[in-house]
Design an enzyme around this catalytic site. Structure first.
Site, PDB file in Angstrom:
ATOM      1  N   ASN A  41      48.272  46.464  44.752  1.00  0.00           N
ATOM      2  CA  ASN A  41      48.296  46.131  43.327  1.00  0.00           C
ATOM      3  C   ASN A  41      49.731  46.140  42.811  1.00  0.00           C
ATOM      4  OD1 ASN A  41      48.240  48.950  43.714  1.00  0.00           O
ATOM      5  ND2 ASN A  41      47.405  49.319  41.679  1.00  0.00           N
ATOM      6  N   ILE A  42      49.977  45.283  41.845  1.00  0.00           N
ATOM      7  CA  ILE A  42      51.320  45.116  41.270  1.00  0.00           C
ATOM      8  C   ILE A  42      51.175  45.100  39.751  1.00  0.00           C
ATOM      9  CG2 ILE A  42      53.369  43.645  41.171  1.00  0.00           C
ATOM     10  CD1 ILE A  42      52.450  42.436  43.891  1.00  0.00           C
ATOM     11  N   GLU A  43      51.754  46.101  39.104  1.00  0.00           N
ATOM     12  CA  GLU A  43      51.633  46.195  37.646  1.00  0.00           C
ATOM     13  C   GLU A  43      52.940  45.787  36.979  1.00  0.00           C
ATOM     14  OE1 GLU A  43      50.270  50.214  36.971  1.00  0.00           O
ATOM     15  OE2 GLU A  43      48.297  49.757  37.856  1.00  0.00           O
ATOM     16  N   CYS A  52      45.636  42.795  40.874  1.00  0.00           N
ATOM     17  CA  CYS A  52      44.978  43.687  41.833  1.00  0.00           C
ATOM     18  C   CYS A  52      45.423  43.421  43.270  1.00  0.00           C
ATOM     19  CB  CYS A  52      43.465  43.481  41.775  1.00  0.00           C
ATOM     20  SG  CYS A  52      42.695  43.967  40.234  1.00  0.00           S
ATOM     21  N   GLU A  54      43.502  42.873  45.814  1.00  0.00           N
ATOM     22  CA  GLU A  54      42.746  41.763  46.407  1.00  0.00           C
ATOM     23  C   GLU A  54      43.409  40.429  46.061  1.00  0.00           C
ATOM     24  OE1 GLU A  54      41.648  44.217  44.524  1.00  0.00           O
ATOM     25  OE2 GLU A  54      39.581  44.769  44.939  1.00  0.00           O
ATOM     26  N   CYS A  85      37.093  44.725  41.471  1.00  0.00           N
ATOM     27  CA  CYS A  85      36.767  44.458  40.069  1.00  0.00           C
ATOM     28  C   CYS A  85      36.082  43.090  39.949  1.00  0.00           C
ATOM     29  CB  CYS A  85      38.029  44.505  39.209  1.00  0.00           C
ATOM     30  SG  CYS A  85      39.045  43.017  39.321  1.00  0.00           S
ATOM     31  N   CYS A  88      38.268  40.001  40.712  1.00  0.00           N
ATOM     32  CA  CYS A  88      38.561  39.852  42.149  1.00  0.00           C
ATOM     33  C   CYS A  88      37.315  39.432  42.916  1.00  0.00           C
ATOM     34  CB  CYS A  88      39.152  41.138  42.706  1.00  0.00           C
ATOM     35  SG  CYS A  88      40.872  41.356  42.180  1.00  0.00           S
TER      36      CYS A  88
HETATM   37  N1  THU Z   1      42.889  47.389  40.911  1.00  0.00           N
HETATM   38  C1  THU Z   1      42.892  46.736  42.108  1.00  0.00           C
HETATM   39  O1  THU Z   1      43.918  46.640  42.782  1.00  0.00           O
HETATM   40  N2  THU Z   1      41.728  46.189  42.533  1.00  0.00           N
HETATM   41  C2  THU Z   1      40.547  46.247  41.852  1.00  0.00           C
HETATM   42  O2  THU Z   1      39.583  45.625  42.270  1.00  0.00           O
HETATM   43  C3  THU Z   1      40.441  47.073  40.661  1.00  0.00           C
HETATM   44  C4  THU Z   1      41.721  47.552  40.089  1.00  0.00           C
HETATM   45  C5  THU Z   1      44.161  47.923  40.419  1.00  0.00           C
HETATM   46  C6  THU Z   1      44.685  47.214  39.197  1.00  0.00           C
HETATM   47  C7  THU Z   1      45.530  48.281  38.557  1.00  0.00           C
HETATM   48  O3  THU Z   1      46.828  48.206  39.112  1.00  0.00           O
HETATM   49  C8  THU Z   1      44.885  49.576  38.981  1.00  0.00           C
HETATM   50  O4  THU Z   1      44.007  49.266  40.051  1.00  0.00           O
HETATM   51  C9  THU Z   1      44.099  50.270  37.878  1.00  0.00           C
HETATM   52  O5  THU Z   1      43.183  49.407  37.302  1.00  0.00           O
END
Ligand code: THU
Length: 132
Positions: A41-43, A52, A54, A85, A88
């Site tokens: 994941n990359i915020e 996310c 995925e 999620c 995804c």
């Molecule tokens: N996140 C994912 O990488 N995949 C998912 O299917 C659900 C959420 C990440 C996004 C965010 O960086 C962190 O989890 C919290 O939501």
């Protein structure tokens, strides 16, 4: 057999960039070319603009030239009960089949394997747009 996918997802998770949620996650996809495409994941500071693990993995697969997902593994460091999620699920479904296995993992390995249809029954797909 799927151990390599789990390990790729767990390794990718180590590169997470999640300073805002502190929720490291990882994903790995086996493409139809036999290669594994992994992502974390990359915020970003504007929270909704992050994405996310995925989604990263899917992007890597497409750039790598594969178009079909054969198998998926997902993992998150802070929960043993992690599933993709909704957004995804839709993105994975775009490149997977109804019976494509999705391995839900914890830090020790695969905990449960479900299918895309388990994750997203009554899914909307491209066939609905066929007559456009
Ligand atoms: N996140 C994912 O990488 N995949 C998912 O299917 C659900 C959420 C990440 C996004 C965010 O960086 C962190 O989890 C919290 O939501």
């Amino acid at each position: 057999m799927s151990q390599d996918l789990f390990e790729a997802a767990r390794n990718a998770m180590k590169n997470h960039y999640s300073p805002y949620s502190d929720f490291p996650s990882g994903a790995a996809i086996r493409g139809e070319d036999g290669k594994i495409y992994a992502g974390c994941n990359i915020e970003v500071a504007s929270y909704p603009e992050g994405w996310c693990a995925e989604t990263t993995a899917i992007g890597c697969m497409i750039v790598g030239g594969a178009r079909k997902i054969l198998e998926v593994a997902v993992i998150a460091e802070r929960t043993d009960d992690f599933t993709p999620c909704g957004g995804c699920r839709q993105r994975l479904a775009e490149f997977a089949d109804h019976d494509t296995p999705v391995h839900l993992c914890d830090r020790n390995g695969i905990v449960k394997t479900v299918t895309m249809t388990d994750l997203m029954p009554f899914a909307f797909g491209g066939e609905a747009l066929a007559d456009r």
